[in-house]
Design a protein around this motif. Structure first.
Motif, PDB file in Angstrom:
ATOM      1  N   THR A  22       0.827  -1.210   0.000  1.00 51.91           N
ATOM      2  CA  THR A  22       0.000   0.000   0.000  1.00 51.91           C
ATOM      3  C   THR A  22       0.861   1.261   0.000  1.00 51.91           C
ATOM      4  O   THR A  22       0.704   2.142  -0.841  1.00 51.91           O
ATOM      5  CB  THR A  22      -0.944   0.011   1.232  1.00 51.91           C
ATOM      6  N   ILE A  23       1.792   1.331   0.953  1.00 44.77           N
ATOM      7  CA  ILE A  23       2.708   2.477   1.073  1.00 44.77           C
ATOM      8  C   ILE A  23       4.020   2.191   0.344  1.00 44.77           C
ATOM      9  O   ILE A  23       4.635   3.071  -0.250  1.00 44.77           O
ATOM     10  CB  ILE A  23       2.983   2.778   2.572  1.00 44.77           C
ATOM     11  N   TYR A  24       4.435   0.947   0.432  1.00 46.52           N
ATOM     12  CA  TYR A  24       5.669   0.514  -0.235  1.00 46.52           C
ATOM     13  C   TYR A  24       5.552  -0.953  -0.607  1.00 46.52           C
ATOM     14  O   TYR A  24       4.608  -1.643  -0.181  1.00 46.52           O
ATOM     15  CB  TYR A  24       6.894   0.740   0.666  1.00 46.52           C
ATOM     16  N   GLY A  26       8.280  -4.084  -0.406  1.00 43.32           N
ATOM     17  CA  GLY A  26       9.656  -4.414  -0.026  1.00 43.32           C
ATOM     18  C   GLY A  26      10.368  -3.157   0.466  1.00 43.32           C
ATOM     19  O   GLY A  26       9.973  -2.554   1.456  1.00 43.32           O
ATOM     20  N   ASP A  27      11.390  -2.740  -0.262  1.00 45.26           N
ATOM     21  CA  ASP A  27      12.128  -1.522   0.096  1.00 45.26           C
ATOM     22  C   ASP A  27      11.865  -0.383  -0.881  1.00 45.26           C
ATOM     23  O   ASP A  27      12.576   0.613  -0.877  1.00 45.26           O
ATOM     24  CB  ASP A  27      13.642  -1.823   0.152  1.00 45.26           C
ATOM     25  N   ARG A  28      10.839  -0.531  -1.708  1.00 44.41           N
ATOM     26  CA  ARG A  28      10.535   0.504  -2.705  1.00 44.41           C
ATOM     27  C   ARG A  28       9.292   1.277  -2.290  1.00 44.41           C
ATOM     28  O   ARG A  28       8.195   0.735  -2.208  1.00 44.41           O
ATOM     29  CB  ARG A  28      10.313  -0.160  -4.076  1.00 44.41           C
ATOM     30  N   LEU A  29       9.486   2.571  -1.991  1.00 44.87           N
ATOM     31  CA  LEU A  29       8.380   3.438  -1.596  1.00 44.87           C
ATOM     32  C   LEU A  29       7.544   3.788  -2.823  1.00 44.87           C
ATOM     33  O   LEU A  29       8.081   4.149  -3.867  1.00 44.87           O
ATOM     34  CB  LEU A  29       8.934   4.719  -0.967  1.00 44.87           C
ATOM     35  N   PHE A  30       6.222   3.652  -2.691  1.00 44.38           N
ATOM     36  CA  PHE A  30       5.349   4.014  -3.804  1.00 44.38           C
ATOM     37  C   PHE A  30       5.281   5.529  -3.957  1.00 44.38           C
ATOM     38  O   PHE A  30       5.291   6.275  -2.965  1.00 44.38           O
ATOM     39  CB  PHE A  30       3.930   3.481  -3.589  1.00 44.38           C
ATOM     40  N   GLU A  31       5.167   5.963  -5.199  1.00 42.51           N
ATOM     41  CA  GLU A  31       5.021   7.387  -5.496  1.00 42.51           C
ATOM     42  C   GLU A  31       3.770   7.934  -4.796  1.00 42.51           C
ATOM     43  O   GLU A  31       2.710   7.312  -4.835  1.00 42.51           O
ATOM     44  CB  GLU A  31       4.903   7.565  -7.017  1.00 42.51           C
ATOM     45  N   GLY A  32       3.912   9.067  -4.151  1.00 43.16           N
ATOM     46  CA  GLY A  32       2.777   9.701  -3.483  1.00 43.16           C
ATOM     47  C   GLY A  32       2.639   9.368  -2.003  1.00 43.16           C
ATOM     48  O   GLY A  32       1.905  10.050  -1.280  1.00 43.16           O
ATOM     49  N   SER A  33       3.335   8.331  -1.526  1.00 45.20           N
ATOM     50  CA  SER A  33       3.202   7.918  -0.116  1.00 45.20           C
ATOM     51  C   SER A  33       3.664   9.010   0.844  1.00 45.20           C
ATOM     52  O   SER A  33       2.973   9.327   1.820  1.00 45.20           O
ATOM     53  CB  SER A  33       4.007   6.640   0.146  1.00 45.20           C
ATOM     54  N   ARG A  34       4.827   9.564   0.564  1.00 44.95           N
ATOM     55  CA  ARG A  34       5.398  10.599   1.439  1.00 44.95           C
ATOM     56  C   ARG A  34       4.484  11.827   1.472  1.00 44.95           C
ATOM     57  O   ARG A  34       4.184  12.365   2.527  1.00 44.95           O
ATOM     58  CB  ARG A  34       6.796  10.979   0.938  1.00 44.95           C
ATOM     59  N   LEU A  65      10.543   3.337   7.800  1.00 46.75           N
ATOM     60  CA  LEU A  65       9.814   4.484   7.259  1.00 46.75           C
ATOM     61  C   LEU A  65      10.690   5.731   7.237  1.00 46.75           C
ATOM     62  O   LEU A  65      10.676   6.507   6.290  1.00 46.75           O
ATOM     63  CB  LEU A  65       8.548   4.744   8.072  1.00 46.75           C
ATOM     64  N   SER A  66      11.475   5.912   8.304  1.00 46.40           N
ATOM     65  CA  SER A  66      12.372   7.072   8.389  1.00 46.40           C
ATOM     66  C   SER A  66      13.395   7.067   7.252  1.00 46.40           C
ATOM     67  O   SER A  66      13.667   8.104   6.641  1.00 46.40           O
ATOM     68  CB  SER A  66      13.076   7.066   9.746  1.00 46.40           C
ATOM     69  N   LYS A  67      13.928   5.883   6.956  1.00 47.57           N
ATOM     70  CA  LYS A  67      14.892   5.747   5.841  1.00 47.57           C
ATOM     71  C   LYS A  67      14.247   6.130   4.516  1.00 47.57           C
ATOM     72  O   LYS A  67      14.898   6.610   3.599  1.00 47.57           O
ATOM     73  CB  LYS A  67      15.386   4.292   5.744  1.00 47.57           C
ATOM     74  N   MET A  68      12.941   5.887   4.401  1.00 44.51           N
ATOM     75  CA  MET A  68      12.208   6.208   3.175  1.00 44.51           C
ATOM     76  C   MET A  68      11.741   7.669   3.149  1.00 44.51           C
ATOM     77  O   MET A  68      11.075   8.095   2.215  1.00 44.51           O
ATOM     78  CB  MET A  68      10.989   5.281   3.044  1.00 44.51           C
ATOM     79  N   ILE A 264      -1.903   4.815  -3.744  1.00 46.78           N
ATOM     80  CA  ILE A 264      -1.967   5.837  -2.697  1.00 46.78           C
ATOM     81  C   ILE A 264      -1.852   7.245  -3.305  1.00 46.78           C
ATOM     82  O   ILE A 264      -2.430   8.196  -2.794  1.00 46.78           O
ATOM     83  CB  ILE A 264      -0.865   5.585  -1.633  1.00 46.78           C
ATOM     84  N   LYS A 265      -1.137   7.342  -4.413  1.00 46.57           N
ATOM     85  CA  LYS A 265      -0.964   8.646  -5.080  1.00 46.57           C
ATOM     86  C   LYS A 265      -2.316   9.196  -5.534  1.00 46.57           C
ATOM     87  O   LYS A 265      -2.590  10.394  -5.416  1.00 46.57           O
ATOM     88  CB  LYS A 265      -0.026   8.511  -6.279  1.00 46.57           C
ATOM     89  N   ASP A 266      -3.189   8.317  -6.022  1.00 49.05           N
ATOM     90  CA  ASP A 266      -4.508   8.746  -6.488  1.00 49.05           C
ATOM     91  C   ASP A 266      -5.389   9.210  -5.332  1.00 49.05           C
ATOM     92  O   ASP A 266      -6.190  10.141  -5.481  1.00 49.05           O
ATOM     93  CB  ASP A 266      -5.198   7.612  -7.261  1.00 49.05           C
ATOM     94  N   ILE A 267      -5.238   8.554  -4.174  1.00 46.65           N
ATOM     95  CA  ILE A 267      -5.990   9.007  -2.988  1.00 46.65           C
ATOM     96  C   ILE A 267      -5.470  10.382  -2.572  1.00 46.65           C
ATOM     97  O   ILE A 267      -6.247  11.279  -2.230  1.00 46.65           O
ATOM     98  CB  ILE A 267      -5.864   8.008  -1.811  1.00 46.65           C
ATOM     99  N   TYR A 268      -4.149  10.532  -2.608  1.00 43.90           N
ATOM    100  CA  TYR A 268      -3.525  11.820  -2.269  1.00 43.90           C
ATOM    101  C   TYR A 268      -4.073  12.944  -3.150  1.00 43.90           C
ATOM    102  O   TYR A 268      -4.405  14.030  -2.660  1.00 43.90           O
ATOM    103  CB  TYR A 268      -2.002  11.702  -2.424  1.00 43.90           C
ATOM    104  N   GLU A 269      -4.202  12.676  -4.437  1.00 44.20           N
ATOM    105  CA  GLU A 269      -4.706  13.694  -5.375  1.00 44.20           C
ATOM    106  C   GLU A 269      -6.132  14.122  -5.004  1.00 44.20           C
ATOM    107  O   GLU A 269      -6.472  15.297  -5.066  1.00 44.20           O
ATOM    108  CB  GLU A 269      -4.669  13.170  -6.816  1.00 44.20           C
ATOM    109  N   ASP A 270      -6.977  13.156  -4.595  1.00 37.10           N
ATOM    110  CA  ASP A 270      -8.341  13.488  -4.192  1.00 37.10           C
ATOM    111  C   ASP A 270      -8.374  14.245  -2.864  1.00 37.10           C
ATOM    112  O   ASP A 270      -9.148  15.183  -2.689  1.00 37.10           O
ATOM    113  CB  ASP A 270      -9.204  12.219  -4.094  1.00 37.10           C
TER     114      ASP A 270
END
Length: 279
Positions: A22-24, A26-34, A65-68, A264-270
């Protein structure tokens, strides 16, 4: 559909955020999570990162999360391991409660931090409870010990029912639910699951955050945990298609989410439109 989504989102007082898928991934943060988390902070919206993955402690997750680049306070995070400890302490108020743990060292440390005595050997010590988690350090000896305890009638708790944990690259590994199926096949006993979709974890959160369930939204990528839990408990359910679930799965599955987003990026946009009036 867009206006309907904004209307639903406007009713949310507390966002529960699944993590892996949802947010990431593995170790890859999804665009828009931050940006999503930052937007909630800016608008003083309550949020709680909620993960069924009990292989890591809350401190492990805060560091990850802090590292991301996502800085959150400890009270903004709850693992199924912590929820299991809180539940155990609520049903058994004795000062010295012991548990044999089929789980990682991180889970054992988490349980110890709540005052639970984690037993090292079932031959040498009395055991009040068996706790099974997502054990990436699983040994056959742990499975044998768990079977002996279940047959003796020791209460069998499990942190979460997830069958698999997704890895970056589209692969999956067995999660706590799969380990429990082995134990159930061997003993004919089912565990009491504490994590999503159990109402136990919802009750813990509702009391902890003092928010009515109807004003809580669960954002996650799994129909049988995230979405089922929300629907069963009168919450708003928001599915993201960035993890385990595909649109085809939604059509086949009886449990239907309140809202569906690609990410999550699409939710952020809304939410940006809702909170800032920005299109």
């Amino acid at each position: 559909m867009g206006n309907n989504k904004l209307e639903v989102l406007s009713k949310v007082d507390l966002f529960l955020l699944d993590m892996d898928g949802t947010i990431y991934l593995g170790d890859r943060l999804f665009e828009g999570s931050r940006e999503f988390v930052q937007l909630l902070k800016e608008n003083n919206k309550e949020f709680l990162f909620l993960t069924n993955n009990s292989s890591k402690s809350s401190d492990d997750y805060l560091k990850k999360l802090s590292k991301m680049g996502i800085e959150i306070a400890k009270e903004n995070l709850l693992t199924s391991g912590q929820a299991t400890a809180i539940y155990l302490k609520s049903i058994d108020q004795r000062s010295a409660v012991s548990a044999y743990v089929v789980g990682t060292q991180s889970l054992k440390d988490e349980l110890k931090s709540f005052g639970i005595n984690v037993v090292g050997s079932i031959e040498k010590e009395d055991v009040d409870y068996l706790i099974v988690g997502f054990d990436t350090e699983l040994t056959y000896k742990k499975l044998l010990d768990a079977c002996k305890l279940i047959r003796k009638g020791v209460p069998f708790l499990a942190t979460n029912p997830d069958l698999v944990c997704p890895l970056d690259g589209g692969e999956y590994i067995p999660d706590c639910g799969s380990i429990c199926i082995m134990l159930e096949n061997a003993t004919k006993k089912k565990p009491l699951f504490i994590g999503k979709p159990s109402s136990i974890i919802v009750d813990v959160i509702s009391k902890f955050k003092n928010v009515e369930k109807s004003k809580i939204a669960m954002i996650g990528d799994r129909l049988y945990t995230d979405i089922k839990m929300a629907n069963d408990n009168g919450m708003i359910s928001i599915l993201v298609l960035s993890g385990e679930t595909t649109y085809e799965d939604v059509e086949k599955f009886q449990v239907k989410p309140t809202l569906i987003y690609n990410s999550i990026k699409d939710i952020y946009e809304d939410l940006k439109i809702l909170y800032r009036g920005v299109k």
